[in-house]
Design a protein around this motif. Structure first.
Motif, PDB file in Angstrom:
ATOM      1  N   UNK A   1      -8.434 -33.031  34.127  1.00 38.32           N
ATOM      2  CA  UNK A   1      -9.450 -32.816  34.697  1.00 38.32           C
ATOM      3  C   UNK A   1     -10.571 -33.949  34.281  1.00 38.32           C
ATOM      4  N   UNK A   2     -10.696 -34.015  33.020  1.00 35.57           N
ATOM      5  CA  UNK A   2     -11.672 -34.845  32.247  1.00 35.57           C
ATOM      6  C   UNK A   2     -11.287 -36.517  32.569  1.00 35.57           C
ATOM      7  N   UNK A   3      -9.907 -36.744  32.538  1.00 35.02           N
ATOM      8  CA  UNK A   3      -9.432 -38.109  33.067  1.00 35.02           C
ATOM      9  C   UNK A   3      -9.866 -38.186  34.565  1.00 35.02           C
ATOM     10  N   UNK A   4      -9.603 -37.423  35.192  1.00 32.72           N
ATOM     11  CA  UNK A   4     -10.160 -37.671  36.859  1.00 32.72           C
ATOM     12  C   UNK A   4     -11.694 -38.129  37.025  1.00 32.72           C
ATOM     13  N   UNK A   5     -12.271 -37.586  36.317  1.00 38.70           N
ATOM     14  CA  UNK A   5     -13.766 -38.099  36.385  1.00 38.70           C
ATOM     15  C   UNK A   5     -14.324 -39.254  35.362  1.00 38.70           C
ATOM     16  N   UNK A   6     -13.359 -39.556  34.389  1.00 37.99           N
ATOM     17  CA  UNK A   6     -13.795 -40.610  33.355  1.00 37.99           C
ATOM     18  C   UNK A   6     -14.043 -42.054  33.757  1.00 37.99           C
ATOM     19  N   UNK A   7     -13.687 -42.123  34.995  1.00 36.27           N
ATOM     20  CA  UNK A   7     -13.761 -43.659  35.688  1.00 36.27           C
ATOM     21  C   UNK A   7     -13.308 -44.655  34.727  1.00 36.27           C
ATOM     22  N   UNK A   8     -12.088 -44.498  34.147  1.00 35.50           N
ATOM     23  CA  UNK A   8     -11.464 -45.564  33.310  1.00 35.50           C
ATOM     24  C   UNK A   8     -11.914 -45.373  31.948  1.00 35.50           C
TER      25      UNK A   8
ATOM     26  N   UNK B   1     -30.188 -36.420  24.823  1.00 35.40           N
ATOM     27  CA  UNK B   1     -30.137 -36.802  26.354  1.00 35.40           C
ATOM     28  C   UNK B   1     -29.007 -37.851  26.351  1.00 35.40           C
ATOM     29  N   UNK B   2     -27.700 -37.779  26.337  1.00 41.29           N
ATOM     30  CA  UNK B   2     -26.880 -38.569  26.488  1.00 41.29           C
ATOM     31  C   UNK B   2     -27.238 -40.003  27.557  1.00 41.29           C
ATOM     32  N   UNK B   3     -27.360 -39.322  28.701  1.00 39.31           N
ATOM     33  CA  UNK B   3     -27.799 -40.193  30.002  1.00 39.31           C
ATOM     34  C   UNK B   3     -28.865 -41.280  29.598  1.00 39.31           C
ATOM     35  N   UNK B   4     -30.086 -40.683  29.295  1.00 39.14           N
ATOM     36  CA  UNK B   4     -31.123 -41.379  28.993  1.00 39.14           C
ATOM     37  C   UNK B   4     -30.797 -42.364  27.781  1.00 39.14           C
ATOM     38  N   UNK B   5     -30.255 -41.859  26.716  1.00 37.51           N
ATOM     39  CA  UNK B   5     -30.257 -42.473  25.463  1.00 37.51           C
ATOM     40  C   UNK B   5     -29.125 -43.736  25.443  1.00 37.51           C
ATOM     41  N   UNK B   6     -27.949 -43.535  26.193  1.00 34.48           N
ATOM     42  CA  UNK B   6     -27.128 -44.416  26.548  1.00 34.48           C
ATOM     43  C   UNK B   6     -27.554 -45.664  27.179  1.00 34.48           C
TER      44      UNK B   6
ATOM     45  N   UNK C   1     -18.831 -32.107  24.916  1.00 38.23           N
ATOM     46  CA  UNK C   1     -18.347 -32.638  26.279  1.00 38.23           C
ATOM     47  C   UNK C   1     -17.449 -31.946  26.912  1.00 38.23           C
ATOM     48  N   UNK C   2     -17.269 -31.773  28.262  1.00 35.87           N
ATOM     49  CA  UNK C   2     -16.284 -31.397  29.169  1.00 35.87           C
ATOM     50  C   UNK C   2     -16.235 -32.362  30.442  1.00 35.87           C
ATOM     51  N   UNK C   3     -15.422 -31.749  31.447  1.00 34.31           N
ATOM     52  CA  UNK C   3     -15.258 -32.690  32.565  1.00 34.31           C
ATOM     53  C   UNK C   3     -16.762 -32.716  33.566  1.00 34.31           C
ATOM     54  N   UNK C   4     -17.196 -31.623  33.545  1.00 38.27           N
ATOM     55  CA  UNK C   4     -18.386 -31.424  34.083  1.00 38.27           C
ATOM     56  C   UNK C   4     -19.639 -32.192  33.796  1.00 38.27           C
ATOM     57  N   UNK C   5     -19.575 -32.231  32.270  1.00 39.28           N
ATOM     58  CA  UNK C   5     -20.856 -32.940  31.804  1.00 39.28           C
ATOM     59  C   UNK C   5     -20.609 -34.519  32.099  1.00 39.28           C
ATOM     60  N   UNK C   6     -19.508 -35.022  31.688  1.00 37.88           N
ATOM     61  CA  UNK C   6     -19.011 -36.313  32.110  1.00 37.88           C
ATOM     62  C   UNK C   6     -19.233 -36.692  33.389  1.00 37.88           C
ATOM     63  N   UNK C   7     -18.810 -35.876  34.220  1.00 41.07           N
ATOM     64  CA  UNK C   7     -19.088 -36.135  35.749  1.00 41.07           C
ATOM     65  C   UNK C   7     -20.342 -36.306  35.927  1.00 41.07           C
ATOM     66  N   UNK C   8     -21.332 -35.546  35.349  1.00 40.51           N
ATOM     67  CA  UNK C   8     -22.769 -35.516  35.540  1.00 40.51           C
ATOM     68  C   UNK C   8     -23.142 -36.967  34.876  1.00 40.51           C
ATOM     69  N   UNK C   9     -22.572 -37.091  33.810  1.00 35.07           N
ATOM     70  CA  UNK C   9     -23.434 -38.332  32.989  1.00 35.07           C
ATOM     71  C   UNK C   9     -23.075 -39.649  34.007  1.00 35.07           C
ATOM     72  N   UNK C  10     -21.906 -39.667  34.645  1.00 30.92           N
ATOM     73  CA  UNK C  10     -21.607 -41.060  35.236  1.00 30.92           C
ATOM     74  C   UNK C  10     -22.429 -41.129  36.842  1.00 30.92           C
ATOM     75  N   UNK C  11     -22.734 -39.923  36.986  1.00 28.78           N
ATOM     76  CA  UNK C  11     -23.577 -39.785  38.407  1.00 28.78           C
ATOM     77  C   UNK C  11     -25.002 -39.980  38.076  1.00 28.78           C
ATOM     78  N   UNK C  12     -25.371 -40.100  36.881  1.00 29.79           N
ATOM     79  CA  UNK C  12     -26.852 -40.450  36.425  1.00 29.79           C
ATOM     80  C   UNK C  12     -26.773 -41.909  35.921  1.00 29.79           C
ATOM     81  N   UNK C  13     -25.501 -42.667  36.104  1.00 28.84           N
ATOM     82  CA  UNK C  13     -25.452 -44.095  35.638  1.00 28.84           C
ATOM     83  C   UNK C  13     -25.221 -44.205  34.360  1.00 28.84           C
TER      84      UNK C  13
ATOM     85  N   UNK D   1     -16.525 -44.796  26.032  1.00 24.13           N
ATOM     86  CA  UNK D   1     -15.603 -43.999  25.220  1.00 24.13           C
ATOM     87  C   UNK D   1     -16.010 -42.576  25.050  1.00 24.13           C
ATOM     88  N   UNK D   2     -15.256 -41.746  25.352  1.00 23.36           N
ATOM     89  CA  UNK D   2     -15.867 -40.314  25.197  1.00 23.36           C
ATOM     90  C   UNK D   2     -14.833 -39.619  23.940  1.00 23.36           C
ATOM     91  N   UNK D   3     -15.379 -39.038  23.101  1.00 18.26           N
ATOM     92  CA  UNK D   3     -14.858 -38.122  22.055  1.00 18.26           C
ATOM     93  C   UNK D   3     -14.827 -36.671  22.417  1.00 18.26           C
TER      94      UNK D   3
END
Length: 475
Positions: free
Chosen positions: A147-154, A268-273, A296-308, A313-315
């Motif tokens: 599930x995490x891989x599905x939203x990790x966008x490579x 705030x991982x989205x802002x800081x990144x 982290x989990x699949x929902x947070x990673x999905x949200x991070x990418x939706x925020x740009x 790399x995710x640990x």
């Protein structure tokens, strides 16, 4: 005092006490040679999702070949009121049964037999607990990883769960994460066993042990110039951590090295990144990767990418290695044949009434190769061209025009494997391939489609006949 690592975990004592008590009873009634069959299946998808990745078979096959009672095990059992004849029987015990299974890495669904164990009633019963222990946990974690891989966008995915996992279950968590699509682990022992990269950065304690953050970064980079990742959130991520990492990155360039990355572990991982990416690029360090960790989990990673968020790399640790929030897959192991007769467990709830007899599972594909439905049929019957909902008889489905493939294959005969188990990475490739044949509506996180699993008419009728018989007998 004996400790866990001085204990043989292939010991047949790795079971529940009631398994040995039942075996004791079977032996004393001279039933130990009665032939039976059990099915392993689960009733509910984890994470409210639409699929499960089957994982753990390779480790289970290895264990079954070594599953026996050692001298010290028999000595321990002598203290627990088992008679001498039974204990003598256990001295020579080994698993000599036959196992049919779906391939490890297969996409599986509720109610369908995933593994079938055939053998004498003692050996088939004694392996129940360890089979459930291995398969339920690893399938749960592998599904989370997928599930995490599905939203990790490579993005690269590394399993970081050792410190939060349930004891030595961390080894199976690492293996299952790899099965589900992760490509590295922080668990050094798991990396060495499974042949994948062991990765790691640094802890806050390393930086705190120095009087100055920049000095800490310089000392670490000097000794670890290859694959160097600097943790930038010990004091102030944007005012201190990233600027100091940039300074070290530029110094490394002069020495002929390159800073691999920076790690964000709080805030705030989205802002800081986004801010860190701008700062790195402005300094000419566009090649430096951004690593993110922290709950982290699949929902947070999905949200991070939706925020740009420009994270490379995710640990992922706790939520992956513990299968959070579900914590367990509800896999069960139920008797389906005994002494040549089909058996079922009766329940007032039809959903908990089991499917009797030896069975095969067929997967149906459309012309594009995508999965359409699975049908459970009695072994030896014709491949079904029509199936019924297991519990709602008014629902049925024609299977005509679809290609069918049997999923259960022999993996062990007379206690010996029929072929070498694939490596973890081969299992991962197979899982990826099979998940690609499941269309998107089954893989979404919110209200996924329910994959159709049905039963053939002969199997449906056999269950109905046995239900009527047992209900009548119980009156």
């Amino acid at each position: 005092m004996q400790h866990i690592f001085s204990t043989n975990l292939a010991s047949a004592l790795y079971t529940d006490m009631y398994q040995i008590s039942m075996a004791h009873s079977h032996f004393n009634y001279n039933r130990q040679n009665e032939q039976v069959s059990f099915d392993y299946f689960f009733r509910k998808q984890p994470y409210s999702g639409g699929f499960t990745i089957f994982s753990g078979l390779g480790e289970l096959m290895a264990l079954l070949q070594e599953f026996k009672f050692e001298i010290q095990d028999i000595d321990w059992l002598y203290k627990h009121n088992f008679n001498d004849g039974f204990l003598e029987y256990l001295r020579d015990f080994s698993f000599n049964g036959t196992v049919h299974s779906m391939r490890e890495g297969e996409i599986v669904f509720p109610q369908e037999p995933i593994v079938r164990v055939e053998g004498n009633i003692v050996e088939a019963q004694l392996v129940e607990t360890v089979l459930l222990n291995y398969l339920n946990f690893q399938s749960l974690v592998a599904t989370k990883a997928a599930r995490i891989k599905l939203v990790a966008r490579g993005a690269a995915l590394s399993e970081f769960g050792l410190r939060r996992a349930q004891g030595i279950g961390s080894m199976f968590a690492s293996r299952a994460a790899l099965t589900g699509g992760f490509t590295s682990t922080s668990n050094v022992l798991a990396a060495s066993i499974y042949g994948v990269p062991a990765v790691g950065t640094m802890a806050h304690a390393y930086i705190q042990s120095y009087d100055d953050e920049l000095e800490a970064f310089r000392s670490f980079a000097k000794v670890n110039p290859e694959g160097c990742v600097l943790l930038v959130d010990t004091y102030d991520t944007l005012k201190s951590g990233v600027p100091n990492a940039i300074t070290v990155g530029k110094e490394m360039e002069k020495e002929g090295h390159k800073l691999m990355g920076i790690r964000l572990d709080s805030g705030d991982l989205a802002y800081l990144s986004k801010q860190a990416r701008q700062m790195l690029d402005a300094a000419g360090l566009n090649y430096v990767k951004i690593v993110a960790s922290n709950q982290l989990d699949e929902l947070i990673i999905k949200s991070l990418f939706e925020q740009g968020a420009p994270i490379d790399i995710f640990g992922v640790g706790t939520n992956l290695a513990t299968g959070k929030p579900d914590a367990a897959l509800d896999g069960v192991y139920k008797l389906s044949m005994a002494d040549g007769e089909p058996r079922l467990k009766l329940s007032e709830n039809i959903k908990k009434t089991t499917l009797p007899g030896l069975k095969q599972v067929y997967r149906y594909h459309d012309d594009a190769g995508n999965f359409v439905a699975d049908a459970i049929a009695l072994e030896g019957d014709a491949i079904p061209d029509f199936m019924f909902h297991p519990y709602e008889p008014e629902k049925s489905m024609s299977l005509e025009g679809y290609k069918a493939t049997p999923l259960l294959q022999p993996v062990m005969k007379d206690g010996k494997p029929t072929a070498a188990s694939p490596s973890v990475l081969e299992v991962a490739d197979y899982a990826t391939e099979r998940l690609g044949k499941l269309t998107e509506e089954y893989k979404r996180f919110e209200n996924p489609h329910i994959y159709k699993v049905g039963v053939s008419k002969p199997l449906y009728d056999l269950r109905a006949t046995l239900r009527s018989k047992y209900k009548k007998d119980s009156l």
